[in-house]
Design an enzyme around this catalytic site. Sequence first.
Site, PDB file in Angstrom:
ATOM      1  N   ASN A   8       0.881  -1.174   0.000  1.00 56.64           N
ATOM      2  CA  ASN A   8       0.000   0.000   0.000  1.00 56.64           C
ATOM      3  C   ASN A   8       0.916   1.221   0.000  1.00 56.64           C
ATOM      4  O   ASN A   8       1.541   1.535   1.008  1.00 56.64           O
ATOM      5  CB  ASN A   8      -0.885  -0.025   1.252  1.00 56.64           C
ATOM      6  CG  ASN A   8      -1.755   1.219   1.383  1.00 56.64           C
ATOM      7  OD1 ASN A   8      -1.853   2.022   0.428  1.00 56.64           O
ATOM      8  ND2 ASN A   8      -2.377   1.402   2.539  1.00 56.64           N
ATOM      9  N   TRP A   9       0.973   1.849  -1.177  1.00 58.54           N
ATOM     10  CA  TRP A   9       1.924   2.952  -1.296  1.00 58.54           C
ATOM     11  C   TRP A   9       1.465   4.185  -0.523  1.00 58.54           C
ATOM     12  O   TRP A   9       2.234   5.095  -0.285  1.00 58.54           O
ATOM     13  CB  TRP A   9       2.118   3.307  -2.779  1.00 58.54           C
ATOM     14  CG  TRP A   9       2.914   2.254  -3.553  1.00 58.54           C
ATOM     15  CD1 TRP A   9       3.462   1.137  -3.050  1.00 58.54           C
ATOM     16  CD2 TRP A   9       3.237   2.314  -4.940  1.00 58.54           C
ATOM     17  NE1 TRP A   9       4.110   0.444  -4.044  1.00 58.54           N
ATOM     18  CE2 TRP A   9       4.004   1.158  -5.219  1.00 58.54           C
ATOM     19  CE3 TRP A   9       2.967   3.204  -5.998  1.00 58.54           C
ATOM     20  CZ2 TRP A   9       4.487   0.863  -6.504  1.00 58.54           C
ATOM     21  CZ3 TRP A   9       3.457   2.909  -7.272  1.00 58.54           C
ATOM     22  CH2 TRP A   9       4.228   1.735  -7.513  1.00 58.54           C
ATOM     23  N   LYS A  10       0.188   4.264  -0.207  1.00 53.84           N
ATOM     24  CA  LYS A  10      -0.402   5.425   0.464  1.00 53.84           C
ATOM     25  C   LYS A  10      -0.159   6.678  -0.391  1.00 53.84           C
ATOM     26  O   LYS A  10      -0.090   6.576  -1.624  1.00 53.84           O
ATOM     27  CB  LYS A  10       0.130   5.557   1.897  1.00 53.84           C
ATOM     28  CG  LYS A  10      -0.086   4.259   2.720  1.00 53.84           C
ATOM     29  CD  LYS A  10       0.128   4.425   4.194  1.00 53.84           C
ATOM     30  CE  LYS A  10      -0.148   3.102   4.887  1.00 53.84           C
ATOM     31  NZ  LYS A  10       0.066   3.132   6.323  1.00 53.84           N
ATOM     32  N   HIS A  56      -9.367   1.201   5.370  1.00 54.76           N
ATOM     33  CA  HIS A  56      -8.071   1.431   6.027  1.00 54.76           C
ATOM     34  C   HIS A  56      -8.269   2.377   7.206  1.00 54.76           C
ATOM     35  O   HIS A  56      -9.078   3.311   7.147  1.00 54.76           O
ATOM     36  CB  HIS A  56      -7.057   2.000   5.021  1.00 54.76           C
ATOM     37  CG  HIS A  56      -5.651   1.921   5.541  1.00 54.76           C
ATOM     38  ND1 HIS A  56      -5.161   2.809   6.467  1.00 54.76           N
ATOM     39  CD2 HIS A  56      -4.655   1.039   5.286  1.00 54.76           C
ATOM     40  CE1 HIS A  56      -3.907   2.485   6.752  1.00 54.76           C
ATOM     41  NE2 HIS A  56      -3.573   1.400   6.044  1.00 54.76           N
ATOM     42  N   GLU A 102      -6.586   4.764   8.226  1.00 54.09           N
ATOM     43  CA  GLU A 102      -6.346   6.186   7.929  1.00 54.09           C
ATOM     44  C   GLU A 102      -7.578   6.801   7.279  1.00 54.09           C
ATOM     45  O   GLU A 102      -7.919   7.974   7.523  1.00 54.09           O
ATOM     46  CB  GLU A 102      -5.099   6.308   7.038  1.00 54.09           C
ATOM     47  CG  GLU A 102      -3.818   6.033   7.841  1.00 54.09           C
ATOM     48  CD  GLU A 102      -2.689   5.374   7.066  1.00 54.09           C
ATOM     49  OE1 GLU A 102      -2.724   5.361   5.813  1.00 54.09           O
ATOM     50  OE2 GLU A 102      -1.771   4.830   7.715  1.00 54.09           O
ATOM     51  N   GLU A 160      -5.024  -4.817  10.848  1.00 51.67           N
ATOM     52  CA  GLU A 160      -3.972  -3.828  11.084  1.00 51.67           C
ATOM     53  C   GLU A 160      -4.201  -3.152  12.431  1.00 51.67           C
ATOM     54  O   GLU A 160      -5.045  -2.253  12.542  1.00 51.67           O
ATOM     55  CB  GLU A 160      -3.990  -2.770   9.978  1.00 51.67           C
ATOM     56  CG  GLU A 160      -3.742  -3.360   8.600  1.00 51.67           C
ATOM     57  CD  GLU A 160      -3.312  -2.292   7.600  1.00 51.67           C
ATOM     58  OE1 GLU A 160      -2.422  -2.586   6.813  1.00 51.67           O
ATOM     59  OE2 GLU A 160      -3.862  -1.164   7.637  1.00 51.67           O
ATOM     60  N   GLY A 212       3.001   2.119  10.924  1.00 45.94           N
ATOM     61  CA  GLY A 212       4.001   3.157  10.714  1.00 45.94           C
ATOM     62  C   GLY A 212       4.690   3.600  11.989  1.00 45.94           C
ATOM     63  O   GLY A 212       5.352   4.632  12.019  1.00 45.94           O
ATOM     64  N   SER A 223       3.843  -2.235  10.472  1.00 53.60           N
ATOM     65  CA  SER A 223       5.300  -2.311  10.649  1.00 53.60           C
ATOM     66  C   SER A 223       5.864  -3.692  10.309  1.00 53.60           C
ATOM     67  O   SER A 223       6.766  -4.191  10.983  1.00 53.60           O
ATOM     68  CB  SER A 223       5.690  -1.912  12.075  1.00 53.60           C
ATOM     69  OG  SER A 223       5.325  -0.563  12.300  1.00 53.60           O
ATOM     70  N   GLY A 283       2.985  -1.231   4.288  1.00 56.40           N
ATOM     71  CA  GLY A 283       3.005   0.209   4.002  1.00 56.40           C
ATOM     72  C   GLY A 283       4.401   0.666   3.638  1.00 56.40           C
ATOM     73  O   GLY A 283       4.854   0.507   2.504  1.00 56.40           O
ATOM     74  N   GLY A 284       5.099   1.183   4.642  1.00 56.81           N
ATOM     75  CA  GLY A 284       6.424   1.766   4.418  1.00 56.81           C
ATOM     76  C   GLY A 284       7.372   0.858   3.657  1.00 56.81           C
ATOM     77  O   GLY A 284       8.089   1.286   2.743  1.00 56.81           O
TER      78      GLY A 284
END
Length: 497
Positions: free
Chosen positions: A253-255, A340, A342, A412, A418, A458, A479-480
């Site tokens: 997930n590049w966000k 998600h 966010e 999640e 993150g 993470s 993510g990251g």
Amino acid sequence: MVVPEGEEEPEYLTTFVLEKDGVKKEFTTEDYPEDTAWHFVESRTVLVKEGYVPPVHDFSIMTWPDGEDITEQVLSDKGYTFLLISPYLEFADDSNIDRINELYDYCGEHGYAFYCLTASGDDVIGRWQDLTGADYPFGITDEITLKTIVRSNPGLVLLKEGTVYNKWSCNNLPKEEDLNVPLEDGELGRLQSASRMMTTLRVVLWFLVPLFVLVFADRIWVGSKMYRRMKHKNRIINLLKRKEMRKKIVAGNWKMNLNLQEGVALATELNAALAADKPNCDVVICTPFIHLASVAAVLDAQTIGLGAENCADKEKGAYTGEVSAEMVKSTGAQYVILGHSERRAYYGETAEILKEKVNLALANGLKVIFCIGEVLEEREADKQNEVVKAQLAGSLFDLTAEQFSNIILAYEPVWAIGTGKTATAEQAEEMHAFIRTTIAEKFGVEAAENVSILYGGSCKPSNAKEIFAKPDVDGGLIGGAALKCADFKGIIDAWKA
Ligand SMILES: O=C[C@H](O)COP(=O)(O)O
């Protein structure tokens, strides 16, 4: 006394010490004086010829005051005979006199013989009669013999045919209620060995049987524990087998990262890396809307799936800035991330809005990666299961089982996204298992066994393997670490042996 065939009868000599005018003299049964001026002082019995040793021996009874030898009569009596034994009546405990008198009455009622055997003299016997109102007959027996028969003074013996059936001390005489039935019908009249058998039987019933039951229960418990362990082990094996059958997925997930060129470059690099080293799982990258069509063009769709990070909760129309599910699908994407944390936190996406989005995505042929997870406060309040269940129910529980087959779940924990904080593999497994159970309850076991549940938060190449090894974890939503080809591939490779 009955002497068995082939056995000789032993011979005893009993001597009696009598006193008259201050002079003491010994007599035997042969020359016992008829002159009543002689007063009994004491008696002695000695064995003069050995022979068959009967259950009761060294024993003779001379009636008092007549001096008639009734030993044979008593010992061979086929009925019951109670003998109240008191070597010295002058020292006898008289606290149970009433019970003794009751017992004598009982004997009278049922035709049993009763004698008080003593080695005491005339005066003492007379005093005892006066004191206790004793109506029972007395017999004179050697004091040593009496002392060896029963230690208590007085004691009670029940005889039948020369065999001692029972004995009682003066503090433990037969109780009133024991005397309600004839000896032939009750416990009192049973041979002591039979009583011992009963006692043994009682011990078996009251002690050994419960002990056996306890041991048996313990074995069952140990067995069931082993069985549960085996079952648990088998469950894990089965889960792992089922896991083999489920799709293993690593989705990125590049966000809101990477511009178009950077995104296309990353997709191109990843495509090449996986073309060179085929992954052991499904790989998906979810990008911002602007990347979708361009990235789709550089990906080998057989190896890498493509998805959006969101879609509108409206089908189409005047919704400035929105991108519909149908539009996402038209770029060549096959997936969409919905729910998600966010989006829920920053854009107010409620369960109802997400439900609309899910329906539209499925209706447009997209597979939905549906995110669920609790915030830190909820975990600290131990409410994570409740929260996750509500998220599932609020947006997915109206789906049919067939629709649900196009859902991928991603757990999640918001506190791990993150932050560098990862849920432990055990925490992840615990929640994934709970999610699968919840799905089983709603959509059935098959749907639960088939749904892939990804872990997000993470996840890195260094911890992916441990987390993915858990039976209910089917991959990750990254993510990251999805923004660098090497990191993302490192996680993908966690599925390799
Ligand atoms: O969608 C991905 C998750 O939010 C995880 O993000 P992260 O790997 O940067 O923690």
